[in-house]
Design a protein around this motif. Sequence first.
Motif, PDB file in Angstrom:
ATOM      1  N   THR A  15       0.792  -1.224   0.000  1.00  0.00           N
ATOM      2  CA  THR A  15       0.000   0.000   0.000  1.00  0.00           C
ATOM      3  C   THR A  15       0.829   1.281   0.000  1.00  0.00           C
ATOM      4  O   THR A  15       0.304   2.353  -0.326  1.00  0.00           O
ATOM      5  N   ALA A  16       2.100   1.201   0.372  1.00  0.00           N
ATOM      6  CA  ALA A  16       2.909   2.413   0.527  1.00  0.00           C
ATOM      7  C   ALA A  16       3.804   2.711  -0.671  1.00  0.00           C
ATOM      8  O   ALA A  16       4.397   3.779  -0.739  1.00  0.00           O
ATOM      9  N   VAL A  17       3.922   1.776  -1.587  1.00  0.00           N
ATOM     10  CA  VAL A  17       4.714   2.001  -2.796  1.00  0.00           C
ATOM     11  C   VAL A  17       3.908   1.520  -3.999  1.00  0.00           C
ATOM     12  O   VAL A  17       3.158   0.543  -3.911  1.00  0.00           O
ATOM     13  N   PRO A  18       4.031   2.197  -5.146  1.00  0.00           N
ATOM     14  CA  PRO A  18       3.277   1.791  -6.333  1.00  0.00           C
ATOM     15  C   PRO A  18       3.896   0.573  -7.004  1.00  0.00           C
ATOM     16  O   PRO A  18       5.056   0.610  -7.429  1.00  0.00           O
ATOM     17  N   ALA A  19       3.129  -0.494  -7.112  1.00  0.00           N
ATOM     18  CA  ALA A  19       3.642  -1.729  -7.697  1.00  0.00           C
ATOM     19  C   ALA A  19       4.019  -1.564  -9.164  1.00  0.00           C
ATOM     20  O   ALA A  19       4.853  -2.312  -9.687  1.00  0.00           O
ATOM     21  N   ASP A  20       3.433  -0.580  -9.831  1.00  0.00           N
ATOM     22  CA  ASP A  20       3.699  -0.390 -11.259  1.00  0.00           C
ATOM     23  C   ASP A  20       4.796   0.634 -11.524  1.00  0.00           C
ATOM     24  O   ASP A  20       4.999   1.057 -12.670  1.00  0.00           O
ATOM     25  N   HIS A  21       5.509   1.053 -10.495  1.00  0.00           N
ATOM     26  CA  HIS A  21       6.603   2.000 -10.697  1.00  0.00           C
ATOM     27  C   HIS A  21       7.678   1.362 -11.576  1.00  0.00           C
ATOM     28  O   HIS A  21       7.984   0.172 -11.428  1.00  0.00           O
ATOM     29  N   PRO A  22       8.270   2.103 -12.505  1.00  0.00           N
ATOM     30  CA  PRO A  22       9.247   1.505 -13.425  1.00  0.00           C
ATOM     31  C   PRO A  22      10.494   0.942 -12.745  1.00  0.00           C
ATOM     32  O   PRO A  22      11.185   0.107 -13.341  1.00  0.00           O
ATOM     33  N   ARG A  23      10.778   1.356 -11.519  1.00  0.00           N
ATOM     34  CA  ARG A  23      11.951   0.822 -10.819  1.00  0.00           C
ATOM     35  C   ARG A  23      11.604  -0.300  -9.864  1.00  0.00           C
ATOM     36  O   ARG A  23      12.458  -0.778  -9.119  1.00  0.00           O
ATOM     37  N   ILE A  24      10.348  -0.752  -9.881  1.00  0.00           N
ATOM     38  CA  ILE A  24       9.905  -1.809  -8.965  1.00  0.00           C
ATOM     39  C   ILE A  24       9.481  -3.033  -9.749  1.00  0.00           C
ATOM     40  O   ILE A  24       8.775  -2.940 -10.760  1.00  0.00           O
ATOM     41  N   ARG A  25       9.940  -4.177  -9.290  1.00  0.00           N
ATOM     42  CA  ARG A  25       9.452  -5.454  -9.830  1.00  0.00           C
ATOM     43  C   ARG A  25       9.090  -6.349  -8.666  1.00  0.00           C
ATOM     44  O   ARG A  25       9.853  -6.460  -7.692  1.00  0.00           O
ATOM     45  N   LEU A  26       7.931  -6.976  -8.746  1.00  0.00           N
ATOM     46  CA  LEU A  26       7.455  -7.829  -7.667  1.00  0.00           C
ATOM     47  C   LEU A  26       7.862  -9.277  -7.889  1.00  0.00           C
ATOM     48  O   LEU A  26       7.764  -9.804  -9.003  1.00  0.00           O
ATOM     49  N   LEU A  27       8.339  -9.899  -6.832  1.00  0.00           N
ATOM     50  CA  LEU A  27       8.562 -11.341  -6.810  1.00  0.00           C
ATOM     51  C   LEU A  27       7.506 -11.914  -5.876  1.00  0.00           C
ATOM     52  O   LEU A  27       7.598 -11.756  -4.652  1.00  0.00           O
ATOM     53  N   VAL A  28       6.491 -12.538  -6.434  1.00  0.00           N
ATOM     54  CA  VAL A  28       5.347 -12.986  -5.644  1.00  0.00           C
ATOM     55  C   VAL A  28       5.518 -14.459  -5.298  1.00  0.00           C
ATOM     56  O   VAL A  28       5.563 -15.327  -6.184  1.00  0.00           O
ATOM     57  N   GLY A  29       5.634 -14.733  -3.999  1.00  0.00           N
ATOM     58  CA  GLY A  29       5.787 -16.107  -3.564  1.00  0.00           C
ATOM     59  C   GLY A  29       6.232 -16.184  -2.116  1.00  0.00           C
ATOM     60  O   GLY A  29       6.661 -15.196  -1.516  1.00  0.00           O
ATOM     61  N   ASP A  30       6.123 -17.373  -1.572  1.00  0.00           N
ATOM     62  CA  ASP A  30       6.550 -17.641  -0.206  1.00  0.00           C
ATOM     63  C   ASP A  30       8.071 -17.730  -0.148  1.00  0.00           C
ATOM     64  O   ASP A  30       8.713 -18.139  -1.121  1.00  0.00           O
ATOM     65  N   LEU A  31       8.639 -17.348   0.975  1.00  0.00           N
ATOM     66  CA  LEU A  31      10.097 -17.412   1.110  1.00  0.00           C
ATOM     67  C   LEU A  31      10.607 -18.844   0.993  1.00  0.00           C
ATOM     68  O   LEU A  31      11.762 -19.078   0.630  1.00  0.00           O
ATOM     69  N   ARG A  32       9.735 -19.810   1.285  1.00  0.00           N
ATOM     70  CA  ARG A  32      10.139 -21.211   1.158  1.00  0.00           C
ATOM     71  C   ARG A  32      10.206 -21.663  -0.296  1.00  0.00           C
ATOM     72  O   ARG A  32      10.673 -22.766  -0.580  1.00  0.00           O
ATOM     73  N   GLU A  33       9.764 -20.811  -1.221  1.00  0.00           N
ATOM     74  CA  GLU A  33       9.825 -21.111  -2.651  1.00  0.00           C
ATOM     75  C   GLU A  33      11.010 -20.412  -3.301  1.00  0.00           C
ATOM     76  O   GLU A  33      10.920 -19.920  -4.425  1.00  0.00           O
ATOM     77  N   THR A  34      12.120 -20.418  -2.611  1.00  0.00           N
ATOM     78  CA  THR A  34      13.297 -19.657  -3.035  1.00  0.00           C
ATOM     79  C   THR A  34      13.738 -19.998  -4.446  1.00  0.00           C
ATOM     80  O   THR A  34      14.108 -19.113  -5.225  1.00  0.00           O
TER      81      THR A  34
END
Length: 335
Positions: free
Chosen positions: A40-59
């Motif tokens: 909620t505090a940063v825009p997910a679509d910002h050009p300098r942001i990329r999301l890695l969606v997953g559990d930490l156990r899925e390294t």
Amino acid sequence: MSRILVTGASGCVGQYVSRWLLDNSDAELLLWLRDPAKLTAVPADHPRIRLLVGDLRETDRFIADLATVTRVIHTATAWGDPERAHQVNVVAVKRMLQLLNPAVVEQIIYFSTASILDRDLRPLPEALAYGTEYIQTKAKCLEDLEQHPLADRIIAVFPTLVFGGRVDGTSPFPTSYLTQGLSDVSRWLWLARWLRADASFHFIHAEDIARICGLLATHPHTANREPGQGALRRIVMGQPNISVDEAVATLCRWRGVRRTPGIPLWPWLIETLIRVLPIEVNAWDRFSIRQRHFIHEPVTSPERFGGTSHTPTLETVLIDSGLPNRGQPRSSRNI
């Protein structure tokens, strides 16, 4: 360009850190989180942001990404379920470090908890012996990291009591458990105002944690020069310690509750209250009650790295939290 990986990026501290880096650096940010809807505090679509969606156990899903990062800020953690805590707090950390490219990665900021350190920032043996699953796994991971091949690039940070967000939920940042609890604590001031406790602690706001991590992550990494430590650097993050009595007095003034002559909380009285009240106490709780003073030397605020604290005092924490200020009652102004 730096490529900084932030794990636990949708959590309270993770979002403050990510926002600081977005506003104060030109780094590419890889934000590792489980639920993008919680960001909620940063825009997910910002050009300098990329999301890695997953559990930490899925390294292993992110092998290619991990090989390219230059800095890591590892805030993700787990507690509650012993097996999950071990897998996230110990096994997944070890695997993540294995997948980093030693020729590329410059620095790893690893989040632990100040509860596992003594006054002189040395590991507490009691943390492994009596700790909850969270405490034990953090103590075990620190023990492993001290001997890790990348230890000279690791900065282990140990937050004290963490405030963040607002009690009314209007902040773009998630509300920390401690800030959430301010309203509940206020309802018990009628009792707390009668008690006096020989205990003290540090606290820190998540914004100040972000400033410390941001300053470390945007400057060249250097060898550890902290006295009495090994290759891995230990930094306890907090403001100067305050006593429990000072904290209660501040809350009473803020909420307009009159302080009264105090009753010392002697050890026998604490034991009696534990027996009388519906309180579950484990071995770690009893150790903490005996220790009483959770203070560390040195303790680090943003000022240590040339920054400025967002909330240097408990009063400024209360202002930032949005807890309603009911003012100081006239009858208590001279108390």
